[in-house]
Design a protein around this motif. Structure first.
Motif: not given
Length: 382
Positions: A96, A109, A111, A114, A180
């Motif tokens: 993240p 998110d 990233q 997740d 995360k």
């Protein structure tokens, strides 16, 4: 929904380009830092201050003649560097890089993806990277390459054990395998490094070994093995091996910053969030706060990358027997003891106090008790 998917795809592409761009300019900053430490002139020819040097190096590697040794295993020789580079890039998927973004009324998110076992994904993919080195060294049909590949395999196995035990201590504290979740549990300045000082030192040292960085660069020890596992490689095949090492250094820095330094968390983040949302609105303020968190995370990554380079140009490499002794006789027992202390501290309900008390006990044992029982070597009769 389609716009959110496009933004998500853009974030994934951005993470990929960030990994590649940082890895490219790590080569430049390593030369600059090495030049400063050695009191000499660094790259200063390609562009202002030598900033175009990574582009020149990339063009040179692409344009150089590509060759495969006559007695090498052709397909494995090609696959080796590809595996090393592929695994290095793939491990960034679950990191993240910032808090969630609000796009088209939905949270996205910051990233790649997740998953609830994200840290196991990182370790699994990184562990596969050694196959690229091992295959490349074996396929070269060169004894120096083979020695380097065997060293890399044994080194990675040895240091992954201590690294895994250090990770278990973090999992015991956070109760989650999601990267995360581990980052979110370190809100503000409540970082794991304050609870896990010994675990941090062990994890950081093992990361040096995993990335084949000095003083653990025995797989490519040029004074013993010519160039180690990539002796027979040239042009961009060698470039993939070299680039994979710098990508791994970037990913290792992101993982260390995420596990121990709070990731995108930073001191005073609640005040920054309140100030931005009050002056720019809820959505814009939330996204700007996420951007500030990303900058804080990137600053931590740059700090660890600098530390990796600083150590390389300051500390001499170990001998191979010393390398194994550090792993099996030093770091592995310390990681085991650290895990026991963390587990006991969590059960006691006072992890901060007991982890530091445990660290003090370990220091006393290592520096005072252990030397008393260490066997003294007899003087040589030669």
């Amino acid at each position: 929904m389609e716009s959110v998917l496009l933004i998500k795809g853009g974030i994934i592409l951005g993470i990929f380009l960030l990994s590649m761009g940082v890895a490219a300019y790590e080569t430049y900053f390593e030369r600059v830092i090495a030049a400063y430490i050695q009191d000499r002139v660094g790259p200063d020819r390609a562009g202002p201050f030598g900033l175009l040097q990574p582009l020149a190096d990339g063009a040179k590697l692409f344009l150089k003649e590509d060759f495969i040794p006559t007695l090498a295993d052709k397909w494995l020789f090609i696959i080796g560097p590809a595996i090393a580079m592929f695994t290095a890039l793939l491990s960034s998927a679950v990191i993240p890089f910032g808090d969630t973004l609000i796009i088209a009324g939905q949270k996205v998110d910051f990233q790649g993806v997740d998953v609830n076992i994200g840290i196991l994904w990182v370790f699994g993919v990184v562990s596969l990277g050694v196959y690229g080195i091992l295959i490349g060294g074996w396929a070269s049909n060169n004894k120096y390459s083979l020695y380097g590949a065997i060293r890399a395999a044994s080194q990675n196995i040895s240091y992954e054990l201590a690294m895994g035990l250090s990770l278990l201590a973090i999992i015991v504290m956070t109760g989650s395998l999601s990267v995360k979740s581990m980052v979110l549990s370190q809100h503000g300045l409540d970082w794991n490094i304050f609870y896990q000082p010994m675990g941090f030192l062990l994890f950081f040292t093992c990361s040096l070994a995993e990335c084949n960085r000095t003083p653990f660069d025995l797989p490519e020890s040029e004074n013993e093995l010519v160039a180690g596992y990539h002796t027979e490689y040239g042009s961009m095949k060698f470039g993939l091996f070299m680039f994979a090492e710098y990508v791994n250094m970037f990913i290792s820095s992101t993982v260390i910053a995420s596990l121990y330094l709070g990731g995108f968390n930073y001191p005073g983040m609640d005040y920054v969030y309140s100030f931005l949302t009050a002056n720019t609105g809820e959505v814009m303020g939330h996204n700007l706060a996420a951007a500030v968190g990303f900058l804080a995370f990137f600053a931590k990554i740059c700090f660890f990358i600098f530390t990796f380079m600083w150590i390389r140009w300051t500390v001499p490499r170990f001998k191979y027997d010393q390398l194994m002794n550090v792993a099996w006789k030093g770091m592995f027992p310390l990681a085991m003891i650290n895990l026991v202390i963390v587990s006991a501290a969590e059960l006691s309900g006072s992890p901060l106090l007991y982890n530091w008390v445990g660290l003090a006990i370990l220091a006393v044992i290592y520096f005072f008790v252990y030397p008393m029982f260490k066997k003294k070597r007899l003087p040589s009769t030669n």
